[in-house]
Design a protein around this motif. Structure first.
Motif, short mmCIF file in Angstrom:
data_model
loop_
_atom_site.label_atom_id
_atom_site.label_comp_id
_atom_site.label_asym_id
_atom_site.label_seq_id
_atom_site.Cartn_x
_atom_site.Cartn_y
_atom_site.Cartn_z
N MET A 130 0.79 -1.22 0.00
CA MET A 130 0.00 0.00 0.00
C MET A 130 0.83 1.28 0.00
SD MET A 130 -3.15 -1.05 -0.06
CE MET A 130 -4.22 -2.39 0.40
N ALA A 131 2.18 1.16 0.01
CA ALA A 131 3.01 2.37 0.03
C ALA A 131 2.74 3.24 -1.20
CB ALA A 131 4.49 2.00 0.10
N PRO A 155 -2.57 -3.09 12.17
CA PRO A 155 -1.48 -3.33 13.13
C PRO A 155 -0.79 -4.69 12.98
CG PRO A 155 -3.33 -2.29 14.23
CD PRO A 155 -3.80 -2.63 12.85
N ASP A 156 -1.54 -5.70 12.55
CA ASP A 156 -0.94 -7.04 12.41
C ASP A 156 -0.31 -7.27 11.04
OD1 ASP A 156 -3.17 -7.23 10.84
OD2 ASP A 156 -4.08 -8.91 11.91
N GLY A 157 -0.23 -6.21 10.23
CA GLY A 157 0.43 -6.33 8.94
C GLY A 157 -0.47 -6.65 7.77
N GLY A 161 -9.17 -4.51 4.72
CA GLY A 161 -10.18 -5.37 4.12
C GLY A 161 -9.84 -6.84 4.15
N MET A 162 -8.59 -7.18 4.41
CA MET A 162 -8.19 -8.58 4.40
C MET A 162 -8.69 -9.29 5.66
SD MET A 162 -6.28 -9.37 1.65
CE MET A 162 -5.00 -10.56 2.03
N ALA A 163 -9.21 -10.48 5.49
CA ALA A 163 -9.64 -11.29 6.63
C ALA A 163 -8.41 -11.77 7.40
CB ALA A 163 -10.46 -12.48 6.14
N SER A 164 -8.58 -11.92 8.70
CA SER A 164 -7.49 -12.42 9.54
C SER A 164 -7.44 -13.94 9.48
CB SER A 164 -7.70 -11.97 10.99
OG SER A 164 -8.85 -12.61 11.53
N ALA A 165 -6.37 -14.51 10.03
CA ALA A 165 -6.26 -15.97 10.10
C ALA A 165 -7.40 -16.54 10.93
CB ALA A 165 -4.91 -16.36 10.69
N ALA A 166 -7.79 -15.83 11.98
CA ALA A 166 -8.90 -16.29 12.82
C ALA A 166 -10.22 -16.26 12.04
CB ALA A 166 -9.00 -15.43 14.07
#
Length: 242
Positions: A130-131, A155-157, A161-166
């Protein structure tokens, strides 16, 4: 170096047949005609491919390269989530939408991969995702939640919009209506972020092929956001805050 476009099979067959020796009469000029036919088609195809493109390919730190890399990653997760929900849902409308996401975004991933390859650029970059979108403000954009503002990494990188691992683990564990609701809740903000990325490169790029694809992504995903919201409402689901 730009790969030459392939010759259509029917014309290639014609050229090959024309070049064959004919036992009934001597036509020494036929092989030359065949060669000229092939060369002419390749040149014409190459010119058509290059018309409207910038004189030099995008640089490694360009918005075009950043968009192609980031959107491939973004699309890949949408495809993954859609494959999961199609195995869990029996609803024809939702399954059709998931299928559209899978097929269209896989095709677009291939298109962006080919861009980077044609530009002589690596598929990944050490630069922060996103830079290339720095300085963009998306407040008030159609389909965007109020106060969406600029795009920044989570914060987690994760990209916005991206879903988390959880989230993905929950989707894989869910079934039936619960899986449908969760997929819709995950895909709406996922599409919203995709629209923001497309809008950013439209404003920053002068490459016609990049702008064309970005416009197509923006148009399709805004329409799908509306459809997903309706599907979520029909299932008494609540849209997740971004």
């Amino acid at each position: 170096m730009t790969k030459e476009p392939s010759l259509p099979e029917d014309l290639a067959e014609y050229a090959e047949v024309a070049a064959r020796p004919r036992p009934d009469r001597h036509r020494p000029w036929l092989p030359m005609v065949a060669v000229l036919l092939v060369v002419g088609l390749v040149v014409a195809g190459g010119v058509g491919y290059l018309v409207g493109r910038p004189a030099s390919p995008p640089a490694d730190d360009s918005p075009e390269a950043g968009f192609a890399r980031d959107m491939q990653v973004h699309h890949a997760q949408a495809v993954e989530m859609s494959l999961i929900v199609r195995e869990k849902s029996a609803d024809p409308g939702l399954r059709a939408m998931a299928y559209d996401v899978i097929t269209s975004q896989q095709q677009q991933i291939g298109q962006m991969y080919a861009w980077l390859d044609g530009w002589g650029l690596p598929q990944t970059s050490p630069r922060t995702s996103m830079a290339w979108m720095s300085g963009m403000d998306h407040a008030g954009m159609a389909g965007m939640p109020s106060g969406s503002g600029s795009m920044t990494m989570l914060p987690d990188g994760r990209m916005p919009g991206m879903a988390s691992a959880a989230d993905l683990a929950r989707l894989k564990a869910a079934s039936g209506r619960a899986a449908e609701v969760l997929w819709l809740q995950l895909m709406i903000p996922h599409h919203q972020a995709g629209v923001m990325m497309a809008e950013a490169v439209i404003q920053k790029s002068d490459d016609p092929q990049v702008v064309k694809l970005a416009n197509a992504i923006r148009t399709a995903q805004l329409a799908e956001i509306d459809q997903m919201r309706q599907m979520l409402k029909e299932r008494d689901g609540v849209e997740r805050s971004s």
